[in-house]
Design a protein around this motif. Structure first.
Motif, PDB file in Angstrom:
ATOM      1  N   ALA A  38       0.823  -1.215   0.000  1.00 45.82           N
ATOM      2  CA  ALA A  38       0.000   0.000   0.000  1.00 45.82           C
ATOM      3  C   ALA A  38       0.855   1.261   0.000  1.00 45.82           C
ATOM      4  O   ALA A  38       0.352   2.367  -0.164  1.00 45.82           O
ATOM      5  CB  ALA A  38      -0.937  -0.005   1.211  1.00 45.82           C
ATOM      6  N   GLU A  39       2.158   1.074   0.198  1.00 48.74           N
ATOM      7  CA  GLU A  39       3.079   2.205   0.259  1.00 48.74           C
ATOM      8  C   GLU A  39       2.982   3.088  -0.985  1.00 48.74           C
ATOM      9  O   GLU A  39       3.054   4.307  -0.911  1.00 48.74           O
ATOM     10  CB  GLU A  39       4.509   1.671   0.369  1.00 48.74           C
ATOM     11  N   LYS A  40       2.767   2.422  -2.137  1.00 49.68           N
ATOM     12  CA  LYS A  40       2.709   3.155  -3.405  1.00 49.68           C
ATOM     13  C   LYS A  40       1.660   4.262  -3.375  1.00 49.68           C
ATOM     14  O   LYS A  40       1.886   5.358  -3.865  1.00 49.68           O
ATOM     15  CB  LYS A  40       2.391   2.188  -4.563  1.00 49.68           C
ATOM     16  N   ILE A  41       0.508   3.964  -2.791  1.00 51.26           N
ATOM     17  CA  ILE A  41      -0.518   5.011  -2.800  1.00 51.26           C
ATOM     18  C   ILE A  41      -0.236   6.062  -1.729  1.00 51.26           C
ATOM     19  O   ILE A  41      -0.668   7.192  -1.837  1.00 51.26           O
ATOM     20  CB  ILE A  41      -1.970   4.480  -2.668  1.00 51.26           C
ATOM     21  N   GLN A  42       0.538   5.672  -0.715  1.00 44.20           N
ATOM     22  CA  GLN A  42       0.913   6.669   0.299  1.00 44.20           C
ATOM     23  C   GLN A  42       1.758   7.767  -0.304  1.00 44.20           C
ATOM     24  O   GLN A  42       1.736   8.901   0.139  1.00 44.20           O
ATOM     25  CB  GLN A  42       1.713   5.982   1.403  1.00 44.20           C
ATOM     26  N   ASN A  43       2.530   7.388  -1.330  1.00 42.60           N
ATOM     27  CA  ASN A  43       3.442   8.364  -1.932  1.00 42.60           C
ATOM     28  C   ASN A  43       2.808   9.176  -3.058  1.00 42.60           C
ATOM     29  O   ASN A  43       3.451  10.048  -3.625  1.00 42.60           O
ATOM     30  CB  ASN A  43       4.688   7.636  -2.451  1.00 42.60           C
ATOM     31  N   LEU A  44       1.556   8.888  -3.393  1.00 35.20           N
ATOM     32  CA  LEU A  44       0.905   9.659  -4.452  1.00 35.20           C
ATOM     33  C   LEU A  44       0.559  11.056  -3.952  1.00 35.20           C
ATOM     34  O   LEU A  44       0.199  11.237  -2.793  1.00 35.20           O
ATOM     35  CB  LEU A  44      -0.396   8.965  -4.891  1.00 35.20           C
ATOM     36  N   ASP A  45       0.660  12.025  -4.865  1.00 32.42           N
ATOM     37  CA  ASP A  45       0.263  13.378  -4.501  1.00 32.42           C
ATOM     38  C   ASP A  45      -1.225  13.540  -4.811  1.00 32.42           C
ATOM     39  O   ASP A  45      -1.620  13.703  -5.953  1.00 32.42           O
ATOM     40  CB  ASP A  45       1.099  14.389  -5.291  1.00 32.42           C
ATOM     41  N   LEU A  46      -2.047  13.446  -3.785  1.00 36.97           N
ATOM     42  CA  LEU A  46      -3.496  13.427  -3.995  1.00 36.97           C
ATOM     43  C   LEU A  46      -4.177  14.645  -3.390  1.00 36.97           C
ATOM     44  O   LEU A  46      -5.388  14.636  -3.164  1.00 36.97           O
ATOM     45  CB  LEU A  46      -4.081  12.144  -3.380  1.00 36.97           C
ATOM     46  N   GLY A  47      -3.394  15.672  -3.129  1.00 33.10           N
ATOM     47  CA  GLY A  47      -3.890  16.859  -2.431  1.00 33.10           C
ATOM     48  C   GLY A  47      -5.330  17.261  -2.709  1.00 33.10           C
ATOM     49  O   GLY A  47      -6.189  17.117  -1.843  1.00 33.10           O
ATOM     50  N   PRO A  48      -5.623  17.753  -3.940  1.00 28.48           N
ATOM     51  CA  PRO A  48      -6.948  18.316  -4.191  1.00 28.48           C
ATOM     52  C   PRO A  48      -8.021  17.277  -4.518  1.00 28.48           C
ATOM     53  O   PRO A  48      -9.175  17.636  -4.715  1.00 28.48           O
ATOM     54  CB  PRO A  48      -6.712  19.212  -5.412  1.00 28.48           C
ATOM     55  N   VAL A  49      -7.665  15.995  -4.600  1.00 22.75           N
ATOM     56  CA  VAL A  49      -8.660  14.984  -4.967  1.00 22.75           C
ATOM     57  C   VAL A  49      -9.620  14.743  -3.794  1.00 22.75           C
ATOM     58  O   VAL A  49      -9.182  14.475  -2.684  1.00 22.75           O
ATOM     59  CB  VAL A  49      -7.963  13.653  -5.340  1.00 22.75           C
ATOM     60  N   PRO A  50     -10.927  14.858  -4.039  1.00 24.71           N
ATOM     61  CA  PRO A  50     -11.854  14.603  -2.936  1.00 24.71           C
ATOM     62  C   PRO A  50     -11.965  13.095  -2.666  1.00 24.71           C
ATOM     63  O   PRO A  50     -11.844  12.307  -3.602  1.00 24.71           O
ATOM     64  CB  PRO A  50     -13.192  15.149  -3.457  1.00 24.71           C
ATOM     65  N   PRO A  51     -12.172  12.699  -1.430  1.00 21.87           N
ATOM     66  CA  PRO A  51     -12.311  11.268  -1.132  1.00 21.87           C
ATOM     67  C   PRO A  51     -13.689  10.754  -1.550  1.00 21.87           C
ATOM     68  O   PRO A  51     -14.657  11.507  -1.564  1.00 21.87           O
ATOM     69  CB  PRO A  51     -12.161  11.205   0.384  1.00 21.87           C
ATOM     70  N   THR A  52     -13.771   9.478  -1.920  1.00 23.95           N
ATOM     71  CA  THR A  52     -15.061   8.831  -2.174  1.00 23.95           C
ATOM     72  C   THR A  52     -15.293   7.831  -1.041  1.00 23.95           C
ATOM     73  O   THR A  52     -14.486   6.929  -0.845  1.00 23.95           O
ATOM     74  CB  THR A  52     -15.035   8.058  -3.513  1.00 23.95           C
ATOM     75  N   SER A  53     -16.391   8.002  -0.310  1.00 24.29           N
ATOM     76  CA  SER A  53     -16.663   7.042   0.755  1.00 24.29           C
ATOM     77  C   SER A  53     -17.676   6.017   0.285  1.00 24.29           C
ATOM     78  O   SER A  53     -17.855   4.965   0.877  1.00 24.29           O
ATOM     79  CB  SER A  53     -17.186   7.747   2.001  1.00 24.29           C
ATOM     80  N   HIS A  54     -18.354   6.325  -0.822  1.00 29.52           N
ATOM     81  CA  HIS A  54     -19.471   5.512  -1.237  1.00 29.52           C
ATOM     82  C   HIS A  54     -19.727   5.747  -2.720  1.00 29.52           C
ATOM     83  O   HIS A  54     -19.585   6.865  -3.190  1.00 29.52           O
ATOM     84  CB  HIS A  54     -20.693   5.973  -0.426  1.00 29.52           C
ATOM     85  N   ALA A  55     -20.119   4.676  -3.446  1.00 32.10           N
ATOM     86  CA  ALA A  55     -20.336   4.828  -4.881  1.00 32.10           C
ATOM     87  C   ALA A  55     -21.595   5.633  -5.199  1.00 32.10           C
ATOM     88  O   ALA A  55     -21.731   6.163  -6.291  1.00 32.10           O
ATOM     89  CB  ALA A  55     -20.417   3.456  -5.538  1.00 32.10           C
ATOM     90  N   LEU A  56     -22.514   5.727  -4.257  1.00 31.86           N
ATOM     91  CA  LEU A  56     -23.753   6.472  -4.488  1.00 31.86           C
ATOM     92  C   LEU A  56     -23.732   7.763  -3.687  1.00 31.86           C
ATOM     93  O   LEU A  56     -23.321   7.768  -2.540  1.00 31.86           O
ATOM     94  CB  LEU A  56     -24.963   5.665  -4.015  1.00 31.86           C
ATOM     95  N   ALA A  57     -24.209   8.808  -4.296  1.00 31.90           N
ATOM     96  CA  ALA A  57     -24.266  10.078  -3.570  1.00 31.90           C
ATOM     97  C   ALA A  57     -25.622  10.210  -2.873  1.00 31.90           C
ATOM     98  O   ALA A  57     -26.448  11.029  -3.236  1.00 31.90           O
ATOM     99  CB  ALA A  57     -24.040  11.229  -4.540  1.00 31.90           C
ATOM    100  N   LEU A  58     -25.868   9.356  -1.897  1.00 31.84           N
ATOM    101  CA  LEU A  58     -27.134   9.417  -1.153  1.00 31.84           C
ATOM    102  C   LEU A  58     -26.873  10.058   0.198  1.00 31.84           C
ATOM    103  O   LEU A  58     -25.810   9.904   0.772  1.00 31.84           O
ATOM    104  CB  LEU A  58     -27.658   8.003  -0.888  1.00 31.84           C
TER     105      LEU A  58
END
Lengths: 97, 487
Positions: A38-58
Motif C-alpha cells: 500500500a506504500e505506493k498510494i501513500q506516496n501519491l500526490d493526492l492533495g486536491p482529490v476529494p475522497p469517495t466514501s461511497h459509490a452512491l451520492a445518497l
C-alpha cells in the motif's frame, strides 16, 4: 513501513482480539507485507482529490417515524448465548466499589 | 434425469409451463445429484432437501390451479450462506455464527420465495466472504468440479461449484471485490455483479458495506438476467438500495452488438495474465469485433492502485462491521471469562479464522489515530481517481472488457500462506466495486495451458445492465461454450 510488536498489541486490543504469541508474530510480518504494497498510494500526490466514501451520492434517506411490527423479545433472544428475564445476560461490567 | 440436471433455469421454467415435468421431479433430480457429487466438492454447508420437496409440492399445486407466482415458480435455487434465511442455519462460513438460526429472511431470499423458487440449501464460502478460494471457510474448502485438486475461486465458491456440478440450476452469490465474477470465471459459469444499490443488502451479512452487492451465478446469460429480474429494485429495509424503477433485463437481450463501442484497457494488456488466459481473451476480442463491435483502447492509469486501495477500504469497513460479533446477542461466546472485555476478546479469538483476524487487524490499524489520513484517507482518494478513469472511458466507449481473473483455477493450498498473492487474484475485478459499476463474467473457453475455464469480464457504467447483458448474450451465443466438468 514496518509494524512493530507494540503496534500489533495495541491494534489487537482495539479490535478486541485475544491473539496468541504465535499469531501476533505472524500478524506483524503479514501486515508489514500488505502495508508495504500500500506504500505506493501513500506516496501519491493526492492533495486536491476529494475522497469517495461511497459509490452512491445518497444522504439522509428517511421514512415516516411510525411504529411497526418487529421481532418479539423471544425471537430476539432465541440466539443469545445467555439470557435471563427477557434480557441478554453478560459478565459483570462494573466492578464493586 | 440428466436433462433436468443440466437444463438452464429458463429451460426448466419452460418445461414446467408446458407441463412436461413437475417441480417435484426437478427437485428430486437435483437432490439426487447433490447426493452424488457434493461429497466430492463440498459445495453445500446446509442442504434443505425436505424444504425443497415441500416447496416443490406447493409449487405444483399452485401451477395446477393456474396460480403460479412467476414464470420461475418451481425452479429451485440455492443461496450463498451469507444470506440470512428464516429458520435455516446461516453461518457465513464462520465458527462465530455456528448454529445461528436467523429470525428473518434477507430481501433477496424473500423475493425469490415470493416468486415460488424452492430452496435447495445454503452454499459454502470464504468466512465472511473474505477470500478468493473458499479455503477460508471454517467448515472446510470447496473443490472445483473441473479439477478436484483446484480451488473453485471465492468467496462464492460453494455457489459456483454447485451450479457447475449440476447440483443447482442457479444460485445467489455476493461480490465485494470480485467474489461472484472470479469464481464464475474459474468454474466456467456466468457471474454478474449488479450496479451498487440495485439489489437490496438487507439480510446479507455485511463485510464492506460500500462495496457489497448480491448477484446471480448461472449457466447462461439469459438466466442471469432472469434471476436479477426477480430480486432487483428498491427496498425500504436498505437505505442504500436504489429506488428507481428497474427495467426487464430480458427485454432486448438478443439485440446484438453491431456498432457498439467496446474499450480494451491499455494497462491490462500483455503482462500480468497467464498465456492461456491471454490467448482466450484475445480470441474473444476478435469475436466481439466479428460481431460488429468497434474495439478501442482506453487508458485506466489509476487501476494499478486498485488492489492497494481496496485492501485498505474493505478491511477498514470490515473491522467496523464485524465489531457486532461480541458474544452477547447471537453466535458463539467463549466460556469462563469473568469480565466483559476478556469475554469479547476471547470469543472473537476463538470464533474468527486467520484471514478474518488479519483483515480486522489491518482495518483497525488503517483507521487508528495517526494513520487514518495516510491509509484510509488516501485509499478513498484513489477510489475517486478510479471512478474518474471509468467516467473518462465511458465518454468514448459503451462497455469495457478485461480478463476476469489473471489465472485459471489454482491448486488448493497454493496461495494460503501468501495473503498478498491471494489478493492479487482480484486485480481486474476490484476497480468495478470501487466505482460501483456493473459487470459480468462470461465463459470464453478453456485455457490451452491446463484445460480449465477462462472468463471474460464485461463492465458497464452504473445502471447500464441492459447493454452489458446484450453484449454478454451475443458473445455467449456466438461462442457456444458447452463444455462440462467430468465428475
Amino acid at each position: 513501513m514496518s509494524l512493530d510488536r507494540a503496534a500489533v498489541d495495541h491494534v489487537a486490543r482495539l479490535a478486541r482480539l485475544d491473539l496468541t504469541d504465535a499469531e501476533r508474530e505472524r500478524m506483524q510480518k503479514e501486515l508489514t507485507d500488505i502495508l508495504a504494497h500500500a506504500e505506493k498510494i501513500q506516496n501519491l500526490d493526492l492533495g486536491p482529490v476529494p475522497p469517495t466514501s461511497h459509490a452512491l451520492a445518497l444522504s439522509n434517506v428517511l421514512r415516516p417515524d411510525e411504529a411497526r411490527p418487529s421481532l418479539s423479545p423471544e425471537e430476539a433472544l432465541a440466539n443469545a448465548p445467555d439470557a435471563q428475564d427477557g434480557r441478554f445476560r453478560v459478565p459483570r461490567i462494573i466492578e464493586d466499589a | 434425469m440428466d436433462d433436468l440436471i443440466w437444463a438452464s433455469a429458463t429451460e426448466l421454467a419452460e418445461a414446467l409451463k408446458e407441463h412436461e415435468v413437475s417441480a417435484v421431479e426437478i427437485a428430486e433430480a437435483l437432490i439426487a445429484r447433490a447426493d452424488e457429487v457434493d461429497p466430492k466438492i463440498h459445495a453445500y454447508l446446509e442442504r434443505t432437501d425436505d424444504r425443497a420437496r415441500r416447496d416443490a409440492r406447493a409449487s405444483d399445486a399452485r401451477r395446477a390451479a393456474g396460480e403460479a407466482h412467476s414464470a420461475f415458480d418451481g425452479v429451485p435455487l440455492a443461496y450463498k450462506d451469507i444470506f440470512v434465511t428464516r429458520g435455516v442455519t446461516t453461518t457465513c462460513g464462520s465458527k462465530i455464527l455456528e448454529g445461528f438460526v436467523p429470525p428473518y429472511d434477507a430481501t433477496v431470499v424473500a423475493r425469490c420465495e415470493g416468486a415460488g423458487l424452492p430452496m435447495l440449501g445454503k452454499l459454502n464460502m470464504d468466512e465472511f466472504a473474505m477470500g478468493s478460494s473458499t479455503e477460508n471457510s471454517a467448515f472446510g474448502a470447496t473443490r472445483n468440479p473441473w479439477d478436484l485438486d483446484a480451488v473453485p475461486g471465492g468467496s462464492s465458491g460453494g455457489s459456483v461449484a454447485a451450479v457447475a456440478a449440476g447440483a443447482a440450476p442457479w444460485a445467489w452469490g455476493t461480490d465485494t471485490g470480485g467474489s461472484i465474477r472470479q469464481p464464475a470465471s474459474l468454474c466456467g459459469l456466468v457471474g454478474m455483479k449488479p450496479t451498487y444499490g440495485l439489489v437490496s443488502r438487507y439480510g446479507m451479512i455485511a463485510f464492506a458495506s460500500s462495496l457489497d452487492q448480491a448477484g446471480p451465478i448461472t449457466r447462461t446469460v439469459e438466466d442471469a438476467a432472469a434471476l436479477l429480474n426477480l430480486a432487483a429494485g428498491g427496498d425500504e429495509m436498505d437505505s442504500t438500495c436504489l429506488k428507481e424503477p428497474v427495467p426487464n433485463y430480458l427485454e432486448g437481450i438478443d439485440g446484438g452488438i453491431d456498432g457498439m463501442r467496446i474499450g480494451v484497457v491499455t494497462e491490462f494488456q500483455g503482462e500480468g495474465s497467464q498465456p492461456g488466459v491471454r490467448a482466450r481473451v484475445d480470441e474473444s476480442l476478435r469475436r466481439l469485433e466479428k460481431l460488429g463491435a468497434q474495439l478501442e483502447e482506453v487508458s485506466m492509469p489509476s487501476f494499478e492502485h486498485g488492489i492497494s486501495a481496496y485492501y485498505l477500504i474493505a478491511p477498514a469497513e470490515c473491522s467496523s462491521n464485524l465489531a457486532r460479533y461480541d458474544g452477547v446477542r447471537y453466535g458463539r461466546r467463549a466460556a469462563g471469562a469473568d469480565d466483559i472485555v476478556s469475554m469479547t476478546s476471547r470469543t472473537r479469538a476463538e470464533g474468527f479464522g486467520r484471514e478474518v483476524k488479519r483483515r480486522i487487524m489491518l482495518g483497525t490499524y488503517a483507521l487508528s489515530a495517526g494513520y487514518y489520513d495516510a491509509y484510509y484517507g488516501k485509499a478513498q482518494k484513489v477510489r475517486t481517481l478510479i471512478t474518474r478513469d471509468f467516467e473518462r472511458a465511458y465518454e468514448r466507449v459503451d462497455l469495457i472488457v478485461t480478463p476476469t481473473s489473471p489465472t485459471t483455477a489454482f491448486k488448493l493450498g497454493e496461495r494460503t500462506d501468501d495473503p498478498l498473492a491471494m489478493y492479487l487474484s482480484d486485480v481486474f475485478t476490484v476497480p468495478v466495486n470501487l466505482a460501483g459499476n456493473a459487470a459480468i463474467s462470461v465463459p470464453c473457453g478453456l485455457s490451452p495451458d491446463d484445460g480449465l475455464p477462462v472468463g471474460l469480464q464485461i463492465i458497464a457504467r452504473s445502471l447500464d445492465e441492459k447493454t452489458m447483458f446484450r453484449a454478454a448474450y451475443a458473445f455467449e451465443q456466438d461462442l457456444g461454450f458447452d463444455e462440462r466438468p467430468q465428475l
